[in-house]
Design an enzyme around this catalytic site. Structure first.
Site: not given
Length: 488
Positions: A78-80, A478
């Protein structure tokens, strides 16, 4: 918690907070799991296995992986900037993580209109600002019809865009043409719904404060032109299609390898030279622009998103500002949510970026259910998280397991060629020696020593080439398949 019963291996999910990398989630969980009584049987088993290793096996163990800890990995980065369901595997459960890379996912995203950025989200640099007064909810709902079903999607500017070992912007900087078309991928959108519409002045989402440089804007325009040409030009020849397919397969193989090997097991190097004193002040992370410095809490992957804007700071527009929309989508693996937001802005005759993103479901793991634990629960101690983890692992172990490939595909063996054999025999400067296993049946060995050194060991799955390793930008996004390392 008592450790009389062996701990369960398996898979569960956590609700990842914003600003944190997927790898940091694993590190924080291990910090809780390693000294716990719940995972003591797993630690004891690893310690017993280490003691039975030979001296050669101990020498082969690389520095930084000598410490014993709970084996963990995740089934899709998952993207930050994103929050939501992050699937984690512990122990033997890490072997099942591969099955989650290709499963269906559900996202909720907030699209902010009126500007586009180099990262296609609110943490990048503004490439251009466009008119947005004409955008209405019916217009956006009509545009969504073009994103349902099967479509070809191009990745964001700075996601997975490397060709022949270097990023695209280096070609632009050197004044060279991009060597080939940018690989698109086929994705499928099964559900797409506009959940909420935010009229101008009714929301607090903003564009980034930093503008891109002239070079960055020119580069973006070049890539967007290539994208438009690819979508409007005539169909490629079968040879071009095959070459594009191979390039995409190389990209996917490396990305999958990174998911399995790079971040599947997360280890921190142990610095034995310097021991920090408890009296030393905590390190601070400096902020950019006018923002005050923010205290760095947790590990290096904890605060990866700039702090929110000061509400007292005037917005970057003179009127009420642009509209925004909250959209929910169910998509197949490999879908770039941020590319969808960018393309939606183009579709309505403006620009757009991804302001927020939440993965509400991945496979059977759904936010708010017992198999998806709130990340904040782990900071409350073993008495709180241990029962939750046990229930989630019990639920995982009570259901049928997904079918997994028995062995990772290896690189094809070289085809035997008499000319090639003769050339290698005649060339004394050739540093490579042919293995006995490469010789066809009935071929006389070159020397008795070679015959003696022939080993029946099974071939090790070949690693990707250096060119393939550099084709991916190294940051999983993401949504794109990844288990270790930016794909929305």
């Amino acid at each position: 918690m008592a450790a009389s019963t062996p701990v369960l291996d398996g898979v569960f999910a956590v609700n990842k907070p914003v600003g944190m990398s997927s790898a940091q989630v694993i590190r924080d969980c291990q910090q809780q799991f390693n000294p716990s009584g719940f995972f003591k049987p797993m630690i004891d088993q690893q310690r017993a296995d280490r003691e039975s290793e030979s001296k050669n096996q101990k020498k082969k163990r690389r520095f930084g992986k000598n410490d014993i800890r709970v084996k963990m990995g995740h089934g899709g980065t998952l993207d930050p900037l994103a929050t939501g369901a992050l699937i984690l595997g512990v122990g033997r459960g890490t072997k099942s993580l591969q099955s989650f890379l290709d499963c269906t996912k559900t996202y909720e995203t907030i699209v902010l209109f009126g500007a586009s950025t180099d990262t296609y989200d609110r943490v990048g640099k503004v490439l251009k600002k466009t008119a947005y007064e004409h955008i209405t909810r019916p217009m956006v709902e009509e545009a969504l019809n073009g994103f349902r079903g099967t479509l070809q999607q191009m990745p964001p500017l700075y996601s997975a865009l490397k060709m022949e070992g270097k990023p695209l912007y280096e070609y632009a900087r050197e004044g060279k043409p991009i060597p080939r078309e940018i690989a698109t991928r086929e994705v499928n959108v099964t559900e797409l719904e506009l959940l909420e519409w935010y009229d101008p002045g009714t929301h607090d989402h903003r564009w980034p404060a930093e503008d891109a440089t002239t070079f960055e804007r020119n580069f973006a325009e070049q890539v967007w032109k290539i994208e438009k040409d690819q979508l409007t030009k005539e169909k490629r020849t079968p040879e071009e299609e095959e070459e594009e397919k191979k390039a995409l397969e190389r990209h996917e193989r490396f990305k999958q390898k990174a998911d399995e090997n790079v971040d599947a097991l997360v280890y921190d190097k142990v610095n034995k030279r310097k021991k920090h004193s408890a009296k030393e002040p905590p390190l601070m992370s400096g902020a950019l622009g006018e923002h005050p410095p923010v205290k760095q809490e947790g590990g290096r992957g904890s605060n990866l998103i700039p702090p929110p804007h000061d509400p007292n700071t005037p917005p970057p527009w003179d009127d009420k500002g642009p509209p925004a929309a909250r959209i929910r989508m169910t998509v197949t693996s490999g879908f770039y949510v941020r590319s969808f937001c960018h393309d939606l802005g183009v579709k309505v005759g403006s620009s757009a970026m991804m302001a927020e993103l939440c993965r509400s479901r991945q496979g059977d793991f759904v936010l708010g259910t017992p198999n998806c634990i709130e990340f904040s629960e782990f900071a409350k101690g073993e008495e709180t998280w241990a029962p939750l983890v046990k229930d989630a692992l019990d639920q995982w172990n009570s259901k049928p397991k997904p079918d997994l490939p028995q062995q990772a595909p290896g690189r094809a063996r070289p085809v035997w060629s008499p000319n090639r054999a003769q050339k290698s025999i005649e060339s004394p400067s050739s540093p490579r020696k042919r293995k006995a296993s490469e010789e066809p049946a009935g071929t006389k060995p070159l020397s008795p020593k070679r015959k003696k050194s022939a080993s029946p060991k099974a071939s090790k799955p070949a690693a990707e080439t250096a060119e393939e390793e550099e084709e991916w930008n190294g940051i999983a996004d993401d949504d794109a398949p990844a288990s270790a390392a930016k794909s929305a």
